[in-house]
Design a protein around this motif. Structure first.
Motif, PDB file in Angstrom:
ATOM      1  N   SER A 104     -68.689  19.939  23.522  1.00  0.00           N
ATOM      2  CA  SER A 104     -69.537  19.110  22.666  1.00  0.00           C
ATOM      3  C   SER A 104     -69.395  19.449  21.187  1.00  0.00           C
ATOM      4  CB  SER A 104     -71.005  19.261  23.076  1.00  0.00           C
ATOM      5  OG  SER A 104     -71.444  20.592  22.849  1.00  0.00           O
ATOM      6  N   ASN A 105     -68.528  20.438  20.891  1.00  0.00           N
ATOM      7  CA  ASN A 105     -68.349  20.894  19.514  1.00  0.00           C
ATOM      8  C   ASN A 105     -69.661  21.329  18.874  1.00  0.00           C
ATOM      9  OD1 ASN A 105     -65.528  20.598  19.355  1.00  0.00           O
ATOM     10  ND2 ASN A 105     -65.782  18.393  19.078  1.00  0.00           N
ATOM     11  N   ASN A 106     -70.552  21.883  19.697  1.00  0.00           N
ATOM     12  CA  ASN A 106     -71.812  22.432  19.210  1.00  0.00           C
ATOM     13  C   ASN A 106     -71.826  23.923  19.493  1.00  0.00           C
ATOM     14  OD1 ASN A 106     -73.460  20.132  18.293  1.00  0.00           O
ATOM     15  ND2 ASN A 106     -73.113  19.434  20.381  1.00  0.00           N
ATOM     16  N   ASN A 107     -72.370  24.674  18.580  1.00  0.00           N
ATOM     17  CA  ASN A 107     -72.460  26.114  18.773  1.00  0.00           C
ATOM     18  C   ASN A 107     -73.795  26.428  19.442  1.00  0.00           C
ATOM     19  OD1 ASN A 107     -71.844  28.797  18.707  1.00  0.00           O
ATOM     20  ND2 ASN A 107     -72.376  29.074  16.553  1.00  0.00           N
ATOM     21  N   LEU A 108     -73.846  26.302  20.765  1.00  0.00           N
ATOM     22  CA  LEU A 108     -75.078  26.536  21.500  1.00  0.00           C
ATOM     23  C   LEU A 108     -75.434  28.011  21.579  1.00  0.00           C
ATOM     24  CD1 LEU A 108     -74.504  24.067  24.471  1.00  0.00           C
ATOM     25  CD2 LEU A 108     -75.726  23.641  22.330  1.00  0.00           C
ATOM     26  N   GLU A 109     -74.431  28.888  21.558  1.00  0.00           N
ATOM     27  CA  GLU A 109     -74.655  30.321  21.694  1.00  0.00           C
ATOM     28  C   GLU A 109     -74.599  30.988  20.325  1.00  0.00           C
ATOM     29  OE1 GLU A 109     -73.209  33.731  24.753  1.00  0.00           O
ATOM     30  OE2 GLU A 109     -71.610  32.577  23.797  1.00  0.00           O
ATOM     31  N   ILE A 110     -75.741  31.450  19.833  1.00  0.00           N
ATOM     32  CA  ILE A 110     -75.769  32.119  18.539  1.00  0.00           C
ATOM     33  C   ILE A 110     -75.220  33.540  18.684  1.00  0.00           C
ATOM     34  CG2 ILE A 110     -77.674  30.698  17.711  1.00  0.00           C
ATOM     35  CD1 ILE A 110     -79.515  33.151  18.163  1.00  0.00           C
ATOM     36  N   GLU A 111     -74.953  34.179  17.577  1.00  0.00           N
ATOM     37  CA  GLU A 111     -74.338  35.518  17.578  1.00  0.00           C
ATOM     38  C   GLU A 111     -75.170  36.532  18.362  1.00  0.00           C
ATOM     39  OE1 GLU A 111     -71.366  38.195  17.040  1.00  0.00           O
ATOM     40  OE2 GLU A 111     -71.319  36.052  16.589  1.00  0.00           O
ATOM     41  N   GLU A 112     -76.482  36.498  18.223  1.00  0.00           N
ATOM     42  CA  GLU A 112     -77.331  37.438  18.954  1.00  0.00           C
ATOM     43  C   GLU A 112     -77.184  37.279  20.465  1.00  0.00           C
ATOM     44  OE1 GLU A 112     -79.158  37.008  14.908  1.00  0.00           O
ATOM     45  OE2 GLU A 112     -78.291  35.649  16.362  1.00  0.00           O
ATOM     46  N   HIS A 113     -77.022  36.038  20.924  1.00  0.00           N
ATOM     47  CA  HIS A 113     -76.813  35.803  22.351  1.00  0.00           C
ATOM     48  C   HIS A 113     -75.484  36.414  22.800  1.00  0.00           C
ATOM     49  CE1 HIS A 113     -79.487  31.938  22.146  1.00  0.00           C
ATOM     50  NE2 HIS A 113     -80.213  33.034  22.220  1.00  0.00           N
ATOM     51  N   LYS A 114     -74.474  36.267  21.986  1.00  0.00           N
ATOM     52  CA  LYS A 114     -73.165  36.850  22.316  1.00  0.00           C
ATOM     53  C   LYS A 114     -73.265  38.363  22.411  1.00  0.00           C
ATOM     54  CE  LYS A 114     -70.547  33.179  20.096  1.00  0.00           C
ATOM     55  NZ  LYS A 114     -69.717  32.802  18.951  1.00  0.00           N
ATOM     56  N   ILE A 115     -73.956  38.973  21.458  1.00  0.00           N
ATOM     57  CA  ILE A 115     -74.125  40.428  21.456  1.00  0.00           C
ATOM     58  C   ILE A 115     -74.856  40.875  22.716  1.00  0.00           C
ATOM     59  CG2 ILE A 115     -75.342  42.337  20.313  1.00  0.00           C
ATOM     60  CD1 ILE A 115     -74.762  40.812  17.639  1.00  0.00           C
ATOM     61  N   MET A 116     -75.940  40.183  23.055  1.00  0.00           N
ATOM     62  CA  MET A 116     -76.697  40.541  24.260  1.00  0.00           C
ATOM     63  C   MET A 116     -75.818  40.472  25.496  1.00  0.00           C
ATOM     64  SD  MET A 116     -80.427  38.761  23.817  1.00  0.00           S
ATOM     65  CE  MET A 116     -81.010  39.435  25.378  1.00  0.00           C
ATOM     66  N   SER A 117     -75.071  39.403  25.611  1.00  0.00           N
ATOM     67  CA  SER A 117     -74.222  39.205  26.777  1.00  0.00           C
ATOM     68  C   SER A 117     -73.128  40.259  26.863  1.00  0.00           C
ATOM     69  CB  SER A 117     -73.601  37.798  26.733  1.00  0.00           C
ATOM     70  OG  SER A 117     -72.801  37.584  27.858  1.00  0.00           O
ATOM     71  N   GLU A 118     -72.499  40.573  25.732  1.00  0.00           N
ATOM     72  CA  GLU A 118     -71.426  41.573  25.717  1.00  0.00           C
ATOM     73  C   GLU A 118     -71.947  42.951  26.122  1.00  0.00           C
ATOM     74  OE1 GLU A 118     -69.852  41.208  21.776  1.00  0.00           O
ATOM     75  OE2 GLU A 118     -68.835  39.316  22.234  1.00  0.00           O
ATOM     76  N   ILE A 119     -73.099  43.342  25.592  1.00  0.00           N
ATOM     77  CA  ILE A 119     -73.676  44.650  25.919  1.00  0.00           C
ATOM     78  C   ILE A 119     -74.075  44.692  27.384  1.00  0.00           C
ATOM     79  CG2 ILE A 119     -75.671  46.151  25.530  1.00  0.00           C
ATOM     80  CD1 ILE A 119     -75.473  45.327  22.535  1.00  0.00           C
ATOM     81  N   ALA A 120     -74.720  43.634  27.857  1.00  0.00           N
ATOM     82  CA  ALA A 120     -75.132  43.586  29.264  1.00  0.00           C
ATOM     83  C   ALA A 120     -73.908  43.684  30.180  1.00  0.00           C
ATOM     84  CB  ALA A 120     -75.917  42.312  29.544  1.00  0.00           C
ATOM     85  N   SER A 121     -72.906  42.883  29.920  1.00  0.00           N
ATOM     86  CA  SER A 121     -71.695  42.877  30.756  1.00  0.00           C
ATOM     87  C   SER A 121     -70.996  44.225  30.765  1.00  0.00           C
ATOM     88  CB  SER A 121     -70.720  41.803  30.285  1.00  0.00           C
ATOM     89  OG  SER A 121     -71.253  40.524  30.503  1.00  0.00           O
ATOM     90  N   ALA A 122     -70.928  44.874  29.616  1.00  0.00           N
ATOM     91  CA  ALA A 122     -70.267  46.176  29.510  1.00  0.00           C
ATOM     92  C   ALA A 122     -70.978  47.244  30.337  1.00  0.00           C
ATOM     93  CB  ALA A 122     -70.198  46.611  28.046  1.00  0.00           C
ATOM     94  N   ASN A 123     -72.244  46.999  30.676  1.00  0.00           N
ATOM     95  CA  ASN A 123     -73.036  47.956  31.438  1.00  0.00           C
ATOM     96  C   ASN A 123     -73.312  47.487  32.863  1.00  0.00           C
ATOM     97  OD1 ASN A 123     -73.985  50.271  29.575  1.00  0.00           O
ATOM     98  ND2 ASN A 123     -74.103  48.437  28.318  1.00  0.00           N
ATOM     99  N   GLY A 124     -72.599  46.459  33.328  1.00  0.00           N
ATOM    100  CA  GLY A 124     -72.766  45.975  34.687  1.00  0.00           C
ATOM    101  C   GLY A 124     -74.000  45.130  34.905  1.00  0.00           C
ATOM    102  N   CYS A 125     -74.542  44.580  33.829  1.00  0.00           N
ATOM    103  CA  CYS A 125     -75.717  43.708  33.909  1.00  0.00           C
ATOM    104  C   CYS A 125     -75.309  42.294  33.489  1.00  0.00           C
ATOM    105  CB  CYS A 125     -76.821  44.235  32.995  1.00  0.00           C
ATOM    106  SG  CYS A 125     -77.336  45.916  33.388  1.00  0.00           S
ATOM    107  N   ALA A 126     -76.275  41.430  33.336  1.00  0.00           N
ATOM    108  CA  ALA A 126     -75.972  40.060  32.925  1.00  0.00           C
ATOM    109  C   ALA A 126     -76.982  39.598  31.883  1.00  0.00           C
ATOM    110  CB  ALA A 126     -76.008  39.130  34.130  1.00  0.00           C
ATOM    111  N   ALA A 127     -76.534  38.743  30.980  1.00  0.00           N
ATOM    112  CA  ALA A 127     -77.416  38.106  30.001  1.00  0.00           C
ATOM    113  C   ALA A 127     -76.822  36.756  29.641  1.00  0.00           C
ATOM    114  CB  ALA A 127     -77.572  38.968  28.757  1.00  0.00           C
ATOM    115  N   LYS A 128     -77.680  35.796  29.382  1.00  0.00           N
ATOM    116  CA  LYS A 128     -77.231  34.460  28.993  1.00  0.00           C
ATOM    117  C   LYS A 128     -78.300  33.810  28.151  1.00  0.00           C
ATOM    118  CE  LYS A 128     -78.202  30.939  32.029  1.00  0.00           C
ATOM    119  NZ  LYS A 128     -79.177  30.398  31.201  1.00  0.00           N
ATOM    120  N   PHE A 129     -77.898  32.858  27.343  1.00  0.00           N
ATOM    121  CA  PHE A 129     -78.911  32.117  26.600  1.00  0.00           C
ATOM    122  C   PHE A 129     -79.561  31.113  27.538  1.00  0.00           C
ATOM    123  CE2 PHE A 129     -74.990  29.749  25.673  1.00  0.00           C
ATOM    124  CZ  PHE A 129     -75.367  28.417  25.830  1.00  0.00           C
ATOM    125  N   SER A 130     -80.785  30.769  27.218  1.00  0.00           N
ATOM    126  CA  SER A 130     -81.521  29.883  28.109  1.00  0.00           C
ATOM    127  C   SER A 130     -81.721  28.512  27.474  1.00  0.00           C
ATOM    128  CB  SER A 130     -82.879  30.496  28.452  1.00  0.00           C
ATOM    129  OG  SER A 130     -83.652  30.624  27.278  1.00  0.00           O
TER     130      SER A 130
END
Length: 80
Positions: free
Chosen positions: A9-35
């Protein structure tokens, strides 16, 4: 799927903070996503081990993410 929708859709639905949360969660075997529809309202994260959760929360706070902790109850919602 949300990332695919964002790209298609050429829209930036995921802001930088969401990306950071997801990356940290994934690196630790957890999950995070924007809602919701994205764009900055909130994200959801889940960890199953207390030690991992504490590590993820610490890393989020170090990056300026302010978590609101919630727990899942085996009894469901109750009125107190």
């Amino acid at each position: 799927l949300l990332k695919t929708l964002s790209d298609a859709s050429n829209n930036n639905l995921e802001i930088e903070e969401h990306k950071i949360m997801s990356e940290i969660a994934s690196a630790n075997g957890c999950a995070a996503k924007f809602s919701g529809a994205g764009g900055g309202d909130s994200s959801v994260g889940i960890c199953f081990e207390k030690e991992t959760k504490e590590k993820v929360l610490k890393e989020w706070k170090e990056k300026g993410i302010i978590p609101i902790e919630a727990n899942v109850s085996e009894n469901g919602a109750t009125v107190e």
